[in-house]
Design an enzyme around this catalytic site. Structure first.
Site, PDB file in Angstrom:
ATOM      1  N   CYS A 223      48.293  59.908  49.526  1.00 34.14           N
ATOM      2  CA  CYS A 223      46.832  59.875  49.704  1.00 34.14           C
ATOM      3  C   CYS A 223      46.397  60.425  51.057  1.00 34.14           C
ATOM      4  CB  CYS A 223      46.304  58.454  49.532  1.00 34.14           C
ATOM      5  SG  CYS A 223      46.644  57.777  47.909  1.00 34.14           S
TER       6      CYS A 223
ATOM      7  N   ASN B 172      40.448  55.479  43.322  1.00 36.44           N
ATOM      8  CA  ASN B 172      41.311  56.183  44.276  1.00 36.44           C
ATOM      9  C   ASN B 172      41.838  57.462  43.630  1.00 36.44           C
ATOM     10  OD1 ASN B 172      43.381  57.063  45.916  1.00 36.44           O
ATOM     11  ND2 ASN B 172      44.331  55.050  46.166  1.00 36.44           N
TER      12      ASN B 172
ATOM     13  N   HIS C 243      39.551  57.353  53.340  1.00 38.36           N
ATOM     14  CA  HIS C 243      40.196  57.390  52.029  1.00 38.36           C
ATOM     15  C   HIS C 243      39.648  56.222  51.203  1.00 38.36           C
ATOM     16  CE1 HIS C 243      43.066  57.584  48.887  1.00 38.36           C
ATOM     17  NE2 HIS C 243      43.804  56.563  49.289  1.00 38.36           N
TER      18      HIS C 243
HETATM   19  N1  ACO Z   1      42.954  41.728  37.158  1.00 41.74           N
HETATM   20  C1  ACO Z   1      43.043  40.411  37.300  1.00 41.74           C
HETATM   21  N2  ACO Z   1      43.953  39.805  38.085  1.00 41.74           N
HETATM   22  C2  ACO Z   1      44.797  40.601  38.768  1.00 41.74           C
HETATM   23  C3  ACO Z   1      44.758  41.996  38.658  1.00 41.74           C
HETATM   24  C4  ACO Z   1      43.787  42.558  37.805  1.00 41.74           C
HETATM   25  N3  ACO Z   1      43.671  43.895  37.653  1.00 41.74           N
HETATM   26  N4  ACO Z   1      45.712  42.508  39.452  1.00 41.74           N
HETATM   27  C5  ACO Z   1      46.330  41.474  40.044  1.00 41.74           C
HETATM   28  N5  ACO Z   1      45.793  40.308  39.615  1.00 41.74           N
HETATM   29  C6  ACO Z   1      46.137  38.944  39.994  1.00 41.74           C
HETATM   30  C7  ACO Z   1      47.541  38.856  40.572  1.00 41.74           C
HETATM   31  O1  ACO Z   1      48.486  38.733  39.531  1.00 41.74           O
HETATM   32  C8  ACO Z   1      47.438  37.591  41.415  1.00 41.74           C
HETATM   33  O2  ACO Z   1      47.558  36.481  40.565  1.00 41.74           O
HETATM   34  P1  ACO Z   1      48.371  35.171  41.077  1.00 41.74           P
HETATM   35  O3  ACO Z   1      47.620  34.708  42.265  1.00 41.74           O
HETATM   36  O4  ACO Z   1      48.277  34.278  39.884  1.00 41.74           O
HETATM   37  O5  ACO Z   1      49.738  35.673  41.377  1.00 41.74           O
HETATM   38  C9  ACO Z   1      46.004  37.635  41.942  1.00 41.74           C
HETATM   39  O6  ACO Z   1      45.293  38.525  41.059  1.00 41.74           O
HETATM   40  C10 ACO Z   1      45.903  38.119  43.366  1.00 41.74           C
HETATM   41  O7  ACO Z   1      46.700  39.276  43.488  1.00 41.74           O
HETATM   42  P2  ACO Z   1      46.810  40.051  44.860  1.00 41.74           P
HETATM   43  O8  ACO Z   1      47.775  41.184  44.693  1.00 41.74           O
HETATM   44  O9  ACO Z   1      47.025  39.112  45.990  1.00 41.74           O
HETATM   45  O10 ACO Z   1      45.333  40.629  44.964  1.00 41.74           O
HETATM   46  P3  ACO Z   1      44.668  41.385  46.160  1.00 41.74           P
HETATM   47  O11 ACO Z   1      43.465  40.690  46.601  1.00 41.74           O
HETATM   48  O12 ACO Z   1      45.685  41.781  47.214  1.00 41.74           O
HETATM   49  O13 ACO Z   1      44.181  42.720  45.434  1.00 41.74           O
HETATM   50  C11 ACO Z   1      44.857  44.990  45.217  1.00 41.74           C
HETATM   51  C12 ACO Z   1      45.131  43.554  44.809  1.00 41.74           C
HETATM   52  C13 ACO Z   1      43.489  45.376  44.712  1.00 41.74           C
HETATM   53  C14 ACO Z   1      45.921  45.895  44.593  1.00 41.74           C
HETATM   54  C15 ACO Z   1      44.887  45.113  46.768  1.00 41.74           C
HETATM   55  O14 ACO Z   1      46.039  44.467  47.285  1.00 41.74           O
HETATM   56  C16 ACO Z   1      44.886  46.549  47.232  1.00 41.74           C
HETATM   57  O15 ACO Z   1      43.942  47.274  47.056  1.00 41.74           O
HETATM   58  N6  ACO Z   1      45.946  46.984  47.940  1.00 41.74           N
HETATM   59  C17 ACO Z   1      46.047  48.314  48.434  1.00 41.74           C
HETATM   60  C18 ACO Z   1      46.521  49.210  47.362  1.00 41.74           C
HETATM   61  C19 ACO Z   1      46.273  50.669  47.656  1.00 41.74           C
HETATM   62  O16 ACO Z   1      45.370  51.020  48.350  1.00 41.74           O
HETATM   63  N7  ACO Z   1      47.119  51.506  47.083  1.00 41.74           N
HETATM   64  C20 ACO Z   1      46.945  52.894  47.157  1.00 41.74           C
HETATM   65  C21 ACO Z   1      47.665  53.465  48.305  1.00 41.74           C
HETATM   66  S1  ACO Z   1      47.308  55.148  48.441  1.00 41.74           S
HETATM   67  C22 ACO Z   1      48.439  56.136  47.551  1.00 41.74           C
HETATM   68  O17 ACO Z   1      49.278  56.740  48.170  1.00 41.74           O
HETATM   69  C23 ACO Z   1      48.371  56.266  46.122  1.00 41.74           C
END
Ligand code: ACO
Length: 328
Positions: free
Chosen positions: A113, A283, A253
């Site tokens: 990214c 994204n 980004h």
């Molecule tokens: N819908 C509902 N629940 C979900 C979902 C979903 N789509 N996804 C995860 N959950 C649940 C999890 O299982 C977890 O449940 P649990 O507490 O029972 O275990 C709970 O929601 C919380 O999960 P977290 O992973 O802690 O959620 P978080 O608030 O961190 O959000 C997210 C997750 C959106 C992925 C966030 O961590 C994020 O955006 N991280 C950065 C990712 C990113 O930017 N990646 C791209 C990088 S760039 C590239 O090179 C492609």
């Protein structure tokens, strides 16, 4: 002194829209969860005849038209992508053919990214040193083809899209003023596509195991992203001889609205000075920043003399930031 100015810009996003309601029917998730945790409401997905190259070509044509430049005038053509149409030839070679950019040196650049900022930084060096007279810098990714639409941790985040800019020499102080690029060793497994390379070539077993899909440890990526983008923005602002108050617009980004807000907070920038379109596209990897540049310009939010900060992070993990003074 020669400066590297952005003289043209263009974007392309596919027609097909994938909404949070659509995803509710595919995995155990909800519109409320996605909007609250990411800020995303919908994203665009390529049709069967579209690809990283076709989107790149569409964005590039717009950028060239805006710069009033013929394809033959381009002597450096960089496609930032992690989702090339093929391993060989590079996507840049295919774009060169489609555009008729007969004099261009084509190359792909993979920094996930962060790729667009890396490509812009590379082009700026060529332009400043006189090694190139006109560079076409494209960020294009088709992540939908690498996403497992049964994995709610990843499939809600990504969309497809491309953006392009033309970079040309200018005698007027401005353009790309400062750059900061880097990577965090030992973080490769936080976001990866495990198979399909030479270490684990495609085989019936790798396909059956779903190893050609993106896997991600979102929480870890989140924390590192906020720190990397905040530190990197501070560095480029300082290197350009500016302070955060001078920044007209932060173009980050678009990975997660909460990451964007946390970065803005670290720089003490109000959200009015931050460009956000993640709600509509999710994204799009290397596409987010050039698409945002196009939409910010169309919305009248970029004026000559404005100081923009571009900042990104991505798989690797990598980061990249730049200060750009808008205008020729
Ligand atoms: N819908 C509902 N629940 C979900 C979902 C979903 N789509 N996804 C995860 N959950 C649940 C999890 O299982 C977890 O449940 P649990 O507490 O029972 O275990 C709970 O929601 C919380 O999960 P977290 O992973 O802690 O959620 P978080 O608030 O961190 O959000 C997210 C997750 C959106 C992925 C966030 O961590 C994020 O955006 N991280 C950065 C990712 C990113 O930017 N990646 C791209 C990088 S760039 C590239 O090179 C492609």
């Amino acid at each position: 002194m020669t400066y590297a100015a952005i003289t043209g810009w263009g974007m392309y996003v596919p027609q097909q829209v994938l909404t949070n309601a659509d995803l509710e029917r595919m995995v155990d998730t909800s519109d409320e969860w996605i909007v609250t945790r990411t800020g995303i409401r919908e994203r665009r997905i390529v049709g069967p005849d579209e690809s990283t190259v076709s989107m790149a070509v569409a964005a590039a044509r717009q950028a060239l038209a805006r710069a009033e430049l013929a394809p033959e005038a381009i002597d450096l053509l960089i496609v930032a992508t992690t989702t090339p149409d093929q391993l060989i030839p590079s996507s840049a070679c295919l774009v060169q053919t489609a555009l008729g950019a007969t004099r261009a040196a084509p190359m792909d650049l993979n920094a996930a990214c962060s790729g667009f900022v890396y490509a812009l930084a590379t082009a700026a060096q060529f332009i400043r040193t006189g090694a190139a007279r006109a560079a076409l810098v494209i960020g294009s990714d088709t992540l939908s083809r690498f996403v497992n639409y049964r994995d709610r941790n990843t499939c809600i985040l990504f969309g497809d899209g491309a953006g392009a800019v033309v970079v040309q020499p200018s005698a007027t102080p401005g353009g790309v003023l400062s750059i900061d690029l880097g990577g965090i060793p030992g973080t490769g497994d936080l976001l990866e596509v495990p198979a399909g390379g030479c270490r684990l070539p495609a085989s019936p077993e790798t396909v059956a195991a779903g190893q050609h899909y993106i896997t991600m440890q979102g929480r870890e990526v989140f924390k590192l992203a906020v720190r990397a983008m905040g530190d990197s923005c501070a560095k480029v602002i300082d290197a350009a001889g500016l302070s955060p108050e001078d920044v007209t617009l932060l173009i980050p980004h678009q990975a997660n609205l909460r990451i964007i807000e946390a970065t803005a907070k670290r720089l003490e920038l109000p959200m009015e000075r931050v460009f956000v379109n993640i709600d509509r596209y999710g994204n799009t990897s290397a596409g987010t920043i050039p698409i945002a540049i196009c939409e910010a310009e169309a919305a009248g939010r970029l004026r000559d003399g404005d100081y923009l900060v571009l900042t990104a992070f991505g798989g690797g993990l990598t980061w990249g930031s730049a200060v750009v003074r808008w205008g020729r």
